[in-house]
Design a protein around this motif. Structure first.
Motif, mmCIF file in Angstrom:
data_model
loop_
_atom_site.group_PDB
_atom_site.id
_atom_site.type_symbol
_atom_site.label_atom_id
_atom_site.label_comp_id
_atom_site.label_asym_id
_atom_site.label_seq_id
_atom_site.Cartn_x
_atom_site.Cartn_y
_atom_site.Cartn_z
ATOM 1 N N LYS A 1 -11.125 -4.176 -3.476
ATOM 2 C CA LYS A 1 -9.859 -3.919 -2.800
ATOM 3 C C LYS A 1 -9.891 -2.525 -2.191
ATOM 4 O O LYS A 1 -10.605 -1.641 -2.670
ATOM 5 C CB LYS A 1 -8.707 -3.997 -3.796
ATOM 6 N N PHE B 1 -8.259 0.788 -2.040
ATOM 7 C CA PHE B 1 -7.339 1.650 -2.786
ATOM 8 C C PHE B 1 -7.167 2.967 -2.034
ATOM 9 O O PHE B 1 -8.159 3.611 -1.709
ATOM 10 C CB PHE B 1 -7.936 2.008 -4.163
ATOM 11 N N GLN C 1 -14.326 0.071 -6.294
ATOM 12 C CA GLN C 1 -13.418 -0.399 -5.259
ATOM 13 C C GLN C 1 -13.644 0.449 -3.992
ATOM 14 O O GLN C 1 -14.390 1.436 -4.017
ATOM 15 C CB GLN C 1 -11.964 -0.275 -5.747
ATOM 16 N N ASP D 1 -4.882 -2.216 0.444
ATOM 17 C CA ASP D 1 -4.358 -3.224 -0.477
ATOM 18 C C ASP D 1 -3.482 -2.591 -1.551
ATOM 19 O O ASP D 1 -2.515 -3.191 -2.015
ATOM 20 C CB ASP D 1 -5.512 -3.960 -1.172
ATOM 21 N N VAL D 2 -3.881 -1.394 -1.997
ATOM 22 C CA VAL D 2 -3.165 -0.730 -3.087
ATOM 23 C C VAL D 2 -2.948 0.728 -2.716
ATOM 24 O O VAL D 2 -3.905 1.451 -2.406
ATOM 25 C CB VAL D 2 -3.965 -0.799 -4.413
ATOM 26 N N MET E 1 -1.337 -7.213 8.895
ATOM 27 C CA MET E 1 -0.899 -6.443 7.730
ATOM 28 C C MET E 1 0.428 -5.746 8.047
ATOM 29 O O MET E 1 0.622 -5.226 9.129
ATOM 30 C CB MET E 1 -1.924 -5.343 7.401
ATOM 31 N N ASP F 1 2.376 -6.864 2.704
ATOM 32 C CA ASP F 1 1.015 -6.897 2.143
ATOM 33 C C ASP F 1 0.795 -5.849 1.067
ATOM 34 O O ASP F 1 -0.043 -6.028 0.191
ATOM 35 C CB ASP F 1 -0.005 -6.711 3.262
ATOM 36 N N ALA F 2 1.510 -4.741 1.160
ATOM 37 C CA ALA F 2 1.369 -3.678 0.162
ATOM 38 C C ALA F 2 2.626 -2.810 0.226
ATOM 39 O O ALA F 2 3.413 -2.909 1.177
ATOM 40 C CB ALA F 2 0.126 -2.843 0.424
#
Lengths: 133, 100, 130
Positions: free
Chosen positions: A3, A5, A34, A128-129, B1, B94-95
């Motif tokens: 992912k 990050f 990651q 993603d994060v 996104m 998406d986030a």
């Protein structure tokens, strides 16, 4: 699949503990394979200034740790250009952060990517994060 | 996104909302929570900033606005959501980027 | 959907924990899963069982414990942040030779890797802070 990050750093060091404890997460997180990047926005850019000396305030100077990030395979460090400019800083005021590319005979490469707000907005959008402290 | 941004500070006390708007892309959503809800009142000094930011969907957390007595003063065009709406926004994007 | 939460602030001083509790209740009510709640920075103070808020105020630690019991939540307190701030469980008390412990039932102490794992495993990470 790894992912993406991103650690969002928006706080100056020492006045509060966020910068130090955020760095601790980055170091631990590096073991997880990651796709990691760091963003320094606003007062976060002060975390990377050269010449920090905390002896007289009784705190540990953790600024040398940033130069070890390359060894942890943390090689993408985004700095928001406008944040530097607003603070009267240039890249010369910040530590020179590098990593060694083992695919290219350990050639030393810059970790810092100076990006405009518009460019950083695109990078943020791909994550993603997003970890903020 | 597309990202969900949360802003939890009053725009009169901190530049958090600006930091968020600097990096929020068209198509993203900004959810004002906690003291961030003060940005959502009509006629305030940042109302134009919100009104003139095109392509961003602004929401305010109703329970926080209600707690602060500003539910009746919210600017037009800002959608009010409850905590379940907050959850839906998280799921739909998406986030999440929390501007702390 | 699987959510993970990161709580950066202690109870009462900031609204972060209150917001996180309301969010958690709403997410569970809508049928989502809370993969983990990770307490970091001063957020570790959410886990003390020794707080005595006034009777007409909410007891934030007890609210977490109740949610934990009802939904089997994984409430994780960062060990590094907790040690720094004097939050310890019985094992740590014995290991460190301290004379007391204060972590409530329902919470467990673990490392920062649990936060990264939560980011990896959950569909969304939501951060509550100051």
């Amino acid at each position: 699949m790894a992912k993406k990050f991103m650690y969002i750093n928006r706080k100056a060091p020492y006045g509060t503990i966020y910068a130090l404890e955020s760095l601790e997460v980055v170091l631990i997180g590096a073991a997880f394979d990651q796709d990691v990047s760091l963003a320094f926005i606003g007062d976060g850019v002060y975390q990377l200034t050269k010449g920090q000396d905390t002896k007289a305030i009784g705190q540990k100077n953790f600024s040398p740790v940033y130069s070890a990030l390359g060894d942890y395979e943390v090689t993408k460090i985004y700095i928001e250009k406008e944040s530097l400019e607003e603070r009267g800083l240039t890249l010369d005021d910040l530590q020179h952060l590098v990593w060694e590319d083992e695919d290219e005979d350990y050639a030393e490469k810059d970790s810092i990517r100076l990006v405009s707000r518009a460019e950083l907005a695109d990078v943020l959008d791909e994550q993603d994060v997003l970890l903020s402290f | 996104m597309s990202l969900l941004h949360t802003v939890n500070k009053s725009p009169f006390e901190s530049n958090t909302l600006d930091a968020c708007l600097n990096l929020a892309k068209s198509g993203s959503t900004v959810l004002l929570i906690e003291d961030g809800v003060y940005a959502a009142t009509s006629g305030n000094a940042v109302a134009d900033k919100i009104k003139n930011t095109s392509g961003i969907n602004f929401c305010v957390l109703g329970p926080d606005a209600q707690a602060r007595g500003i539910e009746g003063k919210l600017a037009e065009g800002i959608k009010v959501v409850d905590y379940e709406g907050f959850v839906d926004l998280v799921a739909e994007h998406d986030a999440v980027q929390a501007w702390l | 959907m699987k959510f993970a939460l990161q709580i950066n602030e202690g109870p009462y001083q900031h609204q972060a924990a209150d917001s996180a509790i309301q969010f958690t209740k709403a997410a569970l009510a809508k049928g989502h899963e809370i993969f983990r709640v990770f307490f970091y920075h001063d957020g570790v103070n959410n886990a003390t069982r020794l707080a005595i808020p006034p009777q007409d105020d909410r007891n934030i630690t007890q609210e977490w414990v109740k949610l934990q019991k009802e939904h089997n939540l994984d409430l994780v307190v960062c060990i590094a942040a907790a040690q720094r701030r004097g939050l310890i469980d019985e094992d740590e008390m014995n290991r460190q030779g301290k004379d007391a412990n204060n972590i409530s039932e329902g919470f467990r102490i673990s490392g920062l890797g649990q936060l990264i794992e939560a980011g990896i495993e959950a569909d969304r990470l939501i951060v509550f802070g100051a």
